[in-house]
Design a protein around this motif. Sequence first.
Motif, PDB file in Angstrom:
ATOM      1  N   LEU A   1      -8.437   1.187  -6.744  1.00 42.60           N
ATOM      2  CA  LEU A   1      -7.487   2.302  -6.747  1.00 42.60           C
ATOM      3  C   LEU A   1      -7.983   3.366  -7.710  1.00 42.60           C
ATOM      4  CD1 LEU A   1      -4.151   0.255  -7.006  1.00 42.60           C
ATOM      5  CD2 LEU A   1      -5.519   0.778  -4.967  1.00 42.60           C
ATOM      6  N   GLU A   2      -7.842   4.609  -7.321  1.00 38.45           N
ATOM      7  CA  GLU A   2      -8.348   5.718  -8.135  1.00 38.45           C
ATOM      8  C   GLU A   2      -7.242   6.736  -8.381  1.00 38.45           C
ATOM      9  OE1 GLU A   2     -12.523   7.565  -7.559  1.00 38.45           O
ATOM     10  OE2 GLU A   2     -11.147   8.933  -6.556  1.00 38.45           O
ATOM     11  N   GLY A   3      -7.243   7.294  -9.582  1.00 32.81           N
ATOM     12  CA  GLY A   3      -6.277   8.356  -9.886  1.00 32.81           C
ATOM     13  C   GLY A   3      -6.203   8.625 -11.372  1.00 32.81           C
TER      14      GLY A   3
ATOM     15  N   VAL B   1      -9.517   3.596  -2.633  1.00 31.08           N
ATOM     16  CA  VAL B   1     -10.877   4.088  -2.347  1.00 31.08           C
ATOM     17  C   VAL B   1     -11.815   2.968  -1.887  1.00 31.08           C
ATOM     18  CG1 VAL B   1     -10.659   6.153  -3.790  1.00 31.08           C
ATOM     19  CG2 VAL B   1     -11.552   4.030  -4.805  1.00 31.08           C
TER      20      VAL B   1
ATOM     21  N   ASN C   1       0.820  -1.211   0.000  1.00 30.22           N
ATOM     22  CA  ASN C   1       0.000   0.000   0.000  1.00 30.22           C
ATOM     23  C   ASN C   1       0.860   1.269   0.000  1.00 30.22           C
ATOM     24  OD1 ASN C   1      -2.401  -1.322  -0.192  1.00 30.22           O
ATOM     25  ND2 ASN C   1      -2.943  -1.134   1.968  1.00 30.22           N
TER      26      ASN C   1
ATOM     27  N   ARG D   1      -4.985   6.491  -5.031  1.00 34.82           N
ATOM     28  CA  ARG D   1      -5.758   6.506  -3.787  1.00 34.82           C
ATOM     29  C   ARG D   1      -6.481   5.177  -3.632  1.00 34.82           C
ATOM     30  NH1 ARG D   1      -5.964  11.831  -2.251  1.00 34.82           N
ATOM     31  NH2 ARG D   1      -7.399  11.333  -0.577  1.00 34.82           N
TER      32      ARG D   1
ATOM     33  N   GLU E   1       0.422   4.228  -2.704  1.00 34.59           N
ATOM     34  CA  GLU E   1       0.099   5.615  -2.317  1.00 34.59           C
ATOM     35  C   GLU E   1       1.221   6.572  -2.716  1.00 34.59           C
ATOM     36  OE1 GLU E   1      -1.104   5.296   1.844  1.00 34.59           O
ATOM     37  OE2 GLU E   1      -3.190   5.055   1.188  1.00 34.59           O
TER      38      GLU E   1
END
Length: 139
Positions: A76-78, A34, A23, A32, A27
């Motif tokens: 995961l978001e981005g 989520v 993680n 992110r 990061e």
Amino acid sequence: AIERTFSIIKPDATERNLTGAVNAVIEKAGLRIVAQKRIRMTKEQAETFYAVHKARPFFGELVAFMTSGPVVVQVLEGEGAIAKYREVMGATDPSKAAEGTVRKLYAKSIGENSVHGSDAPETAAIEIAQFFSGNEIVG
Ligand code: CMP
């Protein structure tokens, strides 16, 4: 564009207590987390998830491995999350993975390679929907 991708921290990594270490790499790359949960995958879930690999010689071994211990499934978001996470993971074969990637750092072999990430927007949507309902994803 802001995207979501599906990630699995695999049994070889959870077994060595590497969830937090993986993680941290995620990061640090600006992705992110989520949604996240630790589960034991059933044989049915693993067979459904890897259905595209059904004809491969390693299918049985893959399903056995993925059900051999706990996994952590994540969304995961981005920005460009799908391609970005594939970069962060490194090559499927850890001996070919770039420095600093999750697989270079932690993977044991081509099969026990610590993480999974979606390969395209369509598969990301299908994979996320297999493990998460909408209200479990908090962006
Ligand atoms: P993953 O990204 O989860 O998608 C398919 C998986 O099959 C892959 O990661 C590897 O863990 C696994 N895999 C690919 N090639 C082999 C192989 N030659 N032997 C065993 N497992 C493999």
